[in-house]
Enzyme design. Structure first.
Site, PDB file in Angstrom:
ATOM      1  N   ASN A  10       0.886  -1.172   0.000  1.00 54.61           N
ATOM      2  CA  ASN A  10       0.000   0.000   0.000  1.00 54.61           C
ATOM      3  C   ASN A  10       0.916   1.212   0.000  1.00 54.61           C
ATOM      4  OD1 ASN A  10      -1.733   2.083   0.408  1.00 54.61           O
ATOM      5  ND2 ASN A  10      -2.447   1.428   2.447  1.00 54.61           N
ATOM      6  N   TRP A  11       1.038   1.818  -1.173  1.00 50.65           N
ATOM      7  CA  TRP A  11       1.984   2.933  -1.308  1.00 50.65           C
ATOM      8  C   TRP A  11       1.454   4.222  -0.687  1.00 50.65           C
ATOM      9  CZ3 TRP A  11       4.445   2.743  -6.906  1.00 50.65           C
ATOM     10  CH2 TRP A  11       5.072   1.497  -7.082  1.00 50.65           C
ATOM     11  N   LYS A  12       0.170   4.218  -0.325  1.00 44.21           N
ATOM     12  CA  LYS A  12      -0.465   5.422   0.241  1.00 44.21           C
ATOM     13  C   LYS A  12      -0.234   6.614  -0.703  1.00 44.21           C
ATOM     14  CE  LYS A  12      -0.083   3.207   4.660  1.00 44.21           C
ATOM     15  NZ  LYS A  12       0.010   3.282   6.106  1.00 44.21           N
ATOM     16  N   HIS A  95      -9.438   1.345   4.693  1.00 44.31           N
ATOM     17  CA  HIS A  95      -8.166   1.545   5.404  1.00 44.31           C
ATOM     18  C   HIS A  95      -8.368   2.513   6.567  1.00 44.31           C
ATOM     19  CE1 HIS A  95      -4.058   2.647   6.308  1.00 44.31           C
ATOM     20  NE2 HIS A  95      -3.710   1.526   5.719  1.00 44.31           N
ATOM     21  N   GLU A  97      -6.692   4.890   7.598  1.00 45.53           N
ATOM     22  CA  GLU A  97      -6.456   6.306   7.266  1.00 45.53           C
ATOM     23  C   GLU A  97      -7.675   6.912   6.579  1.00 45.53           C
ATOM     24  OE1 GLU A  97      -2.734   5.588   5.298  1.00 45.53           O
ATOM     25  OE2 GLU A  97      -1.881   5.032   7.234  1.00 45.53           O
ATOM     26  N   GLU A 167      -5.393  -4.880  10.266  1.00 46.96           N
ATOM     27  CA  GLU A 167      -4.393  -3.848  10.499  1.00 46.96           C
ATOM     28  C   GLU A 167      -4.691  -3.114  11.800  1.00 46.96           C
ATOM     29  OE1 GLU A 167      -2.333  -2.693   6.596  1.00 46.96           O
ATOM     30  OE2 GLU A 167      -3.996  -1.328   6.873  1.00 46.96           O
ATOM     31  N   GLY A 173       2.436   2.408  10.652  1.00 48.44           N
ATOM     32  CA  GLY A 173       3.379   3.512  10.516  1.00 48.44           C
ATOM     33  C   GLY A 173       4.061   3.887  11.816  1.00 48.44           C
ATOM     34  N   SER A 213       3.370  -2.070  10.172  1.00 48.93           N
ATOM     35  CA  SER A 213       4.823  -2.135  10.414  1.00 48.93           C
ATOM     36  C   SER A 213       5.412  -3.505  10.086  1.00 48.93           C
ATOM     37  CB  SER A 213       5.162  -1.719  11.852  1.00 48.93           C
ATOM     38  OG  SER A 213       4.768  -0.366  12.075  1.00 48.93           O
ATOM     39  N   GLY A 234       2.919  -1.080   4.157  1.00 54.53           N
ATOM     40  CA  GLY A 234       3.019   0.350   3.855  1.00 54.53           C
ATOM     41  C   GLY A 234       4.462   0.733   3.564  1.00 54.53           C
ATOM     42  N   GLY A 235       5.113   1.328   4.549  1.00 54.46           N
ATOM     43  CA  GLY A 235       6.468   1.884   4.372  1.00 54.46           C
ATOM     44  C   GLY A 235       7.442   0.956   3.670  1.00 54.46           C
TER      45      GLY A 235
HETATM   46  P1  13P Z   1       3.062   0.455   7.545  1.00 53.97           P
HETATM   47  O1  13P Z   1       3.552  -0.850   6.966  1.00 53.97           O
HETATM   48  O2  13P Z   1       3.807   1.644   7.048  1.00 53.97           O
HETATM   49  O3  13P Z   1       2.926   0.384   9.028  1.00 53.97           O
HETATM   50  O4  13P Z   1       1.570   0.636   6.970  1.00 53.97           O
HETATM   51  C1  13P Z   1       0.694  -0.416   7.050  1.00 53.97           C
HETATM   52  C2  13P Z   1      -0.517  -0.070   6.284  1.00 53.97           C
HETATM   53  O5  13P Z   1      -1.253   0.826   6.638  1.00 53.97           O
HETATM   54  C3  13P Z   1      -0.779  -0.850   5.068  1.00 53.97           C
HETATM   55  O6  13P Z   1      -2.068  -0.582   4.603  1.00 53.97           O
END
Ligand code: 13P
Length: 251
Positions: A10-12, A95, A97, A167, A173, A213, A234-235
């Site tokens: 998930n590149w956000k 998600h 967010e 999640e 994050g 994470s 994510g990251g």
């Molecule tokens: P991180 O891997 O950066 O914690 O993000 C997880 C995420 O929100 C994937 O959708």
């Protein structure tokens, strides 16, 4: 039990179209022998570049949201049908967010899931508790409620196009990952919820990912858990080598 792992990035809100194409070019050779399914979830504007860059590979492309109406006066929105028409296969919905910053609720997530399934997309449905909810001891209730409402009206047959991503909000994050045991416990609980809704066979076939994470260092332990069928990353998905290490760990 014969579930194929799914590792999805998930590149956000990261990467321009050119940067997205470049990152996919970096990822491609590193995951070409993957035994799991691999997906990159990119911003809307990067979808054409991502579809072009992944053409002829086994890498799938996901959008990060969609609206439930097919078309109309909905300024700023993108419909599931539009995504499908351009060749997108997956959409990440619900998600945390989106829920926290953009007003998504369990009920609007349900509508988005309906729209996405009707359009022929595969949904990656995100659920997860906040730190406060975990400390109150209501994690399983929260996750069950999110799952049940989002899947309202979804048939057992359609569940082959629904992936659930557990999640925990406190792990996203933050660098604070759920322990492998915590991740497995909640993923197993989600499978129980699916069993109650659809029966044991559908639940047994459902893909349930962990996200929060997950990185090159902790992925193997998380993915070794019996009820964790993949990761939503994510990251670490923005670094080709780290993402490839996670993909390699999914076997
Ligand atoms: P991180 O891997 O950066 O914690 O993000 C997880 C995420 O929100 C994937 O959708």
């Amino acid at each position: 039990m014969n579930r194929k792992y799914l590792i999805a990035g998930n590149w956000k809100m990261n990467k321009t179209p050119d940067e997205a194409a470049a990152l996919i070019e970096e990822i491609k050779p590193l995951v070409k022998d993957a035994t799991c399914s691999v997906v990159v979830g990119v911003p809307f504007v990067d979808l054409p570049a991502a579809l072009t860059a992944t053409k002829g590979t086994a890498i799938g492309v996901a959008a990060q949201n969609c609206y439930w109406e097919k078309s109309g006066a909905f300024t700023g929105e993108v419909s599931a049908d539009m995504l499908r028409a351009m060749g997108v296969q997956y959409v990440i919905l619900g998600h945390s967010e989106r829920r926290t910053y953009f007003g998504d609720t369990d009920h609007t997530v349900q509508k988005r899931v309906r729209g996405a399934l009707d359009a022929g997309l595969t949904v990656i449905l995100c659920v997860g508790e906040t730190l406060e909810q975990r400390e109150e001891g209501i994690t399983t209730e929260v996750v069950a409620m999110q799952t049940k409402i989002a899947l309202g009206g979804v048939s057992a047959e359609e569940m082959s196009r629904v992936v659930i991503a557990y999640e925990p909000v406190w792990a996203i994050g933050t660098g604070r990952t759920a322990t492998a045991q915590q991740a497995n416990e909640v993923c197993a609980h989600i499978r129980d919820v699916l069993s109650g809704l659809y029966g044991a066979e559908t639940a047994d076939q459902a893909l349930i990912q962990y996200g929060g994470s997950m990185n090159a260092g902790n992925a193997a332990e998380l993915l070794a858990q019996p009820d964790v069928d993949g990761g939503l990353i994510g990251g670490a998905s923005l670094k080709a080598a780290d993402f490839a290490t996670i993909v390699a760990a999914a076997k």
